[in-house]
Design a protein around this motif. Structure first.
Motif, PDB file in Angstrom:
ATOM      1  N   GLY A 155       0.799  -1.219   0.000  1.00 20.43           N
ATOM      2  CA  GLY A 155       0.000   0.000   0.000  1.00 20.43           C
ATOM      3  C   GLY A 155       0.829   1.264   0.000  1.00 20.43           C
ATOM      4  O   GLY A 155       0.333   2.344   0.339  1.00 20.43           O
ATOM      5  N   ARG A 156       2.095   1.162  -0.414  1.00 21.82           N
ATOM      6  CA  ARG A 156       2.985   2.326  -0.366  1.00 21.82           C
ATOM      7  C   ARG A 156       3.248   2.925  -1.740  1.00 21.82           C
ATOM      8  O   ARG A 156       3.939   3.940  -1.849  1.00 21.82           O
ATOM      9  N   PHE A 157       2.716   2.298  -2.778  1.00 23.03           N
ATOM     10  CA  PHE A 157       2.871   2.859  -4.120  1.00 23.03           C
ATOM     11  C   PHE A 157       1.602   2.573  -4.913  1.00 23.03           C
ATOM     12  O   PHE A 157       1.060   1.466  -4.860  1.00 23.03           O
ATOM     13  N   ARG A 158       1.153   3.555  -5.663  1.00 30.68           N
ATOM     14  CA  ARG A 158      -0.096   3.424  -6.412  1.00 30.68           C
ATOM     15  C   ARG A 158       0.095   2.512  -7.624  1.00 30.68           C
ATOM     16  O   ARG A 158       1.027   2.694  -8.410  1.00 30.68           O
ATOM     17  N   LYS A 159      -0.835   1.572  -7.763  1.00 28.60           N
ATOM     18  CA  LYS A 159      -0.776   0.661  -8.900  1.00 28.60           C
ATOM     19  C   LYS A 159      -0.947   1.413 -10.217  1.00 28.60           C
ATOM     20  O   LYS A 159      -0.246   1.133 -11.200  1.00 28.60           O
ATOM     21  N   ASP A 160      -1.863   2.397 -10.251  1.00 27.56           N
ATOM     22  CA  ASP A 160      -2.098   3.140 -11.487  1.00 27.56           C
ATOM     23  C   ASP A 160      -0.875   3.973 -11.883  1.00 27.56           C
ATOM     24  O   ASP A 160      -0.567   4.114 -13.069  1.00 27.56           O
ATOM     25  N   LEU A 161      -0.149   4.488 -10.891  1.00 26.92           N
ATOM     26  CA  LEU A 161       1.068   5.233 -11.192  1.00 26.92           C
ATOM     27  C   LEU A 161       2.152   4.293 -11.721  1.00 26.92           C
ATOM     28  O   LEU A 161       2.902   4.651 -12.639  1.00 26.92           O
ATOM     29  N   TYR A 162       2.225   3.109 -11.156  1.00 33.49           N
ATOM     30  CA  TYR A 162       3.190   2.105 -11.616  1.00 33.49           C
ATOM     31  C   TYR A 162       2.978   1.798 -13.097  1.00 33.49           C
ATOM     32  O   TYR A 162       3.939   1.762 -13.881  1.00 33.49           O
ATOM     33  N   TYR A 163       1.735   1.596 -13.495  1.00 31.91           N
ATOM     34  CA  TYR A 163       1.469   1.276 -14.897  1.00 31.91           C
ATOM     35  C   TYR A 163       1.720   2.472 -15.805  1.00 31.91           C
ATOM     36  O   TYR A 163       2.079   2.296 -16.974  1.00 31.91           O
ATOM     37  N   ARG A 164       1.544   3.690 -15.298  1.00 35.01           N
ATOM     38  CA  ARG A 164       1.865   4.871 -16.085  1.00 35.01           C
ATOM     39  C   ARG A 164       3.374   4.971 -16.337  1.00 35.01           C
ATOM     40  O   ARG A 164       3.814   5.402 -17.400  1.00 35.01           O
ATOM     41  N   PHE A 165       4.145   4.577 -15.343  1.00 36.54           N
ATOM     42  CA  PHE A 165       5.598   4.651 -15.464  1.00 36.54           C
ATOM     43  C   PHE A 165       6.171   3.464 -16.237  1.00 36.54           C
ATOM     44  O   PHE A 165       7.123   3.605 -16.988  1.00 36.54           O
ATOM     45  N   ASN A 166       5.600   2.310 -16.026  1.00 39.64           N
ATOM     46  CA  ASN A 166       6.201   1.080 -16.541  1.00 39.64           C
ATOM     47  C   ASN A 166       5.805   0.788 -17.985  1.00 39.64           C
ATOM     48  O   ASN A 166       5.533  -0.355 -18.341  1.00 39.64           O
ATOM     49  N   VAL A 167       5.774   1.820 -18.823  1.00 39.01           N
ATOM     50  CA  VAL A 167       5.495   1.631 -20.251  1.00 39.01           C
ATOM     51  C   VAL A 167       6.692   0.934 -20.886  1.00 39.01           C
ATOM     52  O   VAL A 167       6.568  -0.080 -21.572  1.00 39.01           O
ATOM     53  N   ILE A 168       7.878   1.479 -20.648  1.00 39.56           N
ATOM     54  CA  ILE A 168       9.140   0.858 -21.053  1.00 39.56           C
ATOM     55  C   ILE A 168      10.002   0.748 -19.807  1.00 39.56           C
ATOM     56  O   ILE A 168      10.173   1.722 -19.069  1.00 39.56           O
ATOM     57  N   SER A 169      10.529  -0.436 -19.552  1.00 39.61           N
ATOM     58  CA  SER A 169      11.374  -0.643 -18.371  1.00 39.61           C
ATOM     59  C   SER A 169      12.745  -1.152 -18.809  1.00 39.61           C
ATOM     60  O   SER A 169      12.841  -2.110 -19.584  1.00 39.61           O
ATOM     61  N   LEU A 170      13.791  -0.491 -18.332  1.00 44.03           N
ATOM     62  CA  LEU A 170      15.170  -0.899 -18.602  1.00 44.03           C
ATOM     63  C   LEU A 170      15.842  -1.222 -17.275  1.00 44.03           C
ATOM     64  O   LEU A 170      15.746  -0.438 -16.325  1.00 44.03           O
ATOM     65  N   HIS A 171      16.516  -2.361 -17.205  1.00 44.77           N
ATOM     66  CA  HIS A 171      17.163  -2.772 -15.951  1.00 44.77           C
ATOM     67  C   HIS A 171      18.674  -2.699 -16.099  1.00 44.77           C
ATOM     68  O   HIS A 171      19.252  -3.283 -17.017  1.00 44.77           O
ATOM     69  N   VAL A 172      19.315  -1.965 -15.176  1.00 48.57           N
ATOM     70  CA  VAL A 172      20.776  -1.863 -15.175  1.00 48.57           C
ATOM     71  C   VAL A 172      21.314  -2.917 -14.206  1.00 48.57           C
ATOM     72  O   VAL A 172      21.014  -2.869 -13.012  1.00 48.57           O
ATOM     73  N   PRO A 173      22.099  -3.882 -14.697  1.00 47.56           N
ATOM     74  CA  PRO A 173      22.588  -4.961 -13.825  1.00 47.56           C
ATOM     75  C   PRO A 173      23.622  -4.453 -12.830  1.00 47.56           C
ATOM     76  O   PRO A 173      24.319  -3.463 -13.097  1.00 47.56           O
ATOM     77  N   PRO A 174      23.745  -5.102 -11.675  1.00 40.93           N
ATOM     78  CA  PRO A 174      24.759  -4.706 -10.695  1.00 40.93           C
ATOM     79  C   PRO A 174      26.159  -4.988 -11.221  1.00 40.93           C
ATOM     80  O   PRO A 174      26.353  -5.833 -12.102  1.00 40.93           O
ATOM     81  N   LEU A 175      27.139  -4.274 -10.702  1.00 44.29           N
ATOM     82  CA  LEU A 175      28.515  -4.407 -11.174  1.00 44.29           C
ATOM     83  C   LEU A 175      29.052  -5.823 -10.977  1.00 44.29           C
ATOM     84  O   LEU A 175      29.841  -6.314 -11.787  1.00 44.29           O
ATOM     85  N   ARG A 176      28.604  -6.506  -9.926  1.00 48.93           N
ATOM     86  CA  ARG A 176      29.101  -7.864  -9.671  1.00 48.93           C
ATOM     87  C   ARG A 176      28.656  -8.857 -10.753  1.00 48.93           C
ATOM     88  O   ARG A 176      29.189  -9.964 -10.836  1.00 48.93           O
ATOM     89  N   LYS A 177      27.682  -8.455 -11.579  1.00 47.67           N
ATOM     90  CA  LYS A 177      27.233  -9.314 -12.677  1.00 47.67           C
ATOM     91  C   LYS A 177      27.840  -8.892 -14.013  1.00 47.67           C
ATOM     92  O   LYS A 177      27.498  -9.447 -15.050  1.00 47.67           O
ATOM     93  N   ARG A 178      28.724  -7.897 -13.981  1.00 50.78           N
ATOM     94  CA  ARG A 178      29.387  -7.440 -15.203  1.00 50.78           C
ATOM     95  C   ARG A 178      30.884  -7.290 -14.936  1.00 50.78           C
ATOM     96  O   ARG A 178      31.492  -6.232 -15.127  1.00 50.78           O
ATOM     97  N   ASN A 179      31.464  -8.405 -14.474  1.00 47.64           N
ATOM     98  CA  ASN A 179      32.857  -8.416 -14.052  1.00 47.64           C
ATOM     99  C   ASN A 179      33.808  -7.920 -15.138  1.00 47.64           C
ATOM    100  O   ASN A 179      34.832  -7.300 -14.855  1.00 47.64           O
TER     101      ASN A 179
END
Length: 308
Positions: A155-179
């Motif tokens: 209950g700490r983040f609005r579902k409708d806002l999430y869907y407005r933001f999550n049109v395109i999602s890009l994930h930056v991997p942590p440095l330990r996974k890009r040795n």
């Protein structure tokens, strides 16, 4: 030109995705741990886009309290409240024709979330004390180091806002996974430091390089940058030695994620690795993991896993 340093497979794929995203104006969400370079990626997208000559305006969502959010984002008219002696533009107006960068949207307070949702829906806003709506021509790029799906369930983040933001999602991997990128980034930081002091870039001894490659990098690229800056200061400026590499002091309690976040992180990394090994063939991956194909598909959606 802002660069996004990295030559490992994940980063090369991310760069290609960023180029495609930059060609559009779609709202974009960049996810990843603290210090991985989410703002650097946002800058990279901006500089590849048609808005590159317009402003890039950052907003720290953690500092955007409910009482200040409206004024900070929308600005105010003269006389709108005590002390409002002149008309003041908000961050949205300053970002006109450019990019409004919302850093760590998971930290937004509920009232600020509601304001932002309405703006994203209509791309219009009314300054505090104003009577007319103003149309805005801005692109929105947001980041988060939190699991927004979990925040929604709490209950700490609005579902409708999430869907407005999550049109395109890009994930930056942590440095330990890009040795493979650690020494590449090290070289970049050393060159920048050397150029700033107008000296020749120091070399890196094999023992110093080995020490960097064997470290866990919980603080990601930001921690690596700080470590290299310290090494540069303590070195003789000709070569970085093993003893010049001094890691940040971190409390053991800071290393551990909350249980729910740790489980989420493990599941996501585990399934991503399996998908990668199976060339993203979900049927083959499901068989390898001894899961039903439909259940794997549901997990991929719940964990917000994508190939880019």
């Amino acid at each position: 030109m802002i660069s996004f340093i990295g030559e490992c497979k994940q980063i090369l794929e991310l760069k290609e995705a960023a180029k495609k995203v930059a060609a559009s104006d779609v709202t974009t969400l960049i996810t990843g741990e603290t210090g991985v370079g989410k703002e650097v990626l946002a800058n990279y997208i901006w500089k590849l886009s048609k808005r590159k000559n317009a402003p890039f305006v950052p907003v720290s969502c953690a500092a955007l309290s409910s009482s200040l959010a409206e004024d900070e984002l929308f600005g105010h008219m003269e006389g709108a409240f005590t002390g409002a002696v002149t008309e003041t533009k908000g961050k949205i107006a300053w970002a006109e024709s450019g990019v409004l960068f919302l850093d760590e949207i998971g930290d937004l307070e509920p009232a600020a979330q509601a304001m932002l949702l309405r703006f994203l829906q209509f791309k219009e806003y009314t300054p505090v004390g104003g009577t007319e709506s103003i149309a805005a021509d801005v692109r929105i790029i947001g980041t988060t180091n939190k699991n927004l799906v979990d925040l929604i369930s709490l209950g700490r983040f609005r579902k409708d806002l999430y869907y407005r933001f999550n049109v395109i999602s890009l994930h930056v991997p942590p440095l330990r996974k890009r040795n493979n990128d650690i020494l590449l980034l090290t070289d970049f930081f050393l060159k920048r430091l050397a150029d700033a002091q107008k000296v020749r870039k120091p070399k890196m001894s094999s023992k110093a390089a080995k020490k960097l490659l064997e470290y866990h990098w919980y603080g990601n690229v930001r921690e690596l940058e700080n470590t290299i800056e310290r090494a540069f200061v303590f070195s003789d400026k000709k070569q970085i030695e093993e003893e010049d590499i001094r890691f940040e002091s971190v409390n053991e309690s800071d290393i551990f994620l909350p249980y729910k976040e740790a489980v989420y992180s493990f599941k996501r990394e585990y399934i991503e690795r399996a998908l990668d090994e199976c060339h993203w063939n979900q049927t083959v991956t499901a068989k390898k993991l001894k899961l039903q194909r439909t259940y794997l598909a549901r997990l991929i959606k719940e964990l917000d896993i994508s190939k880019i």
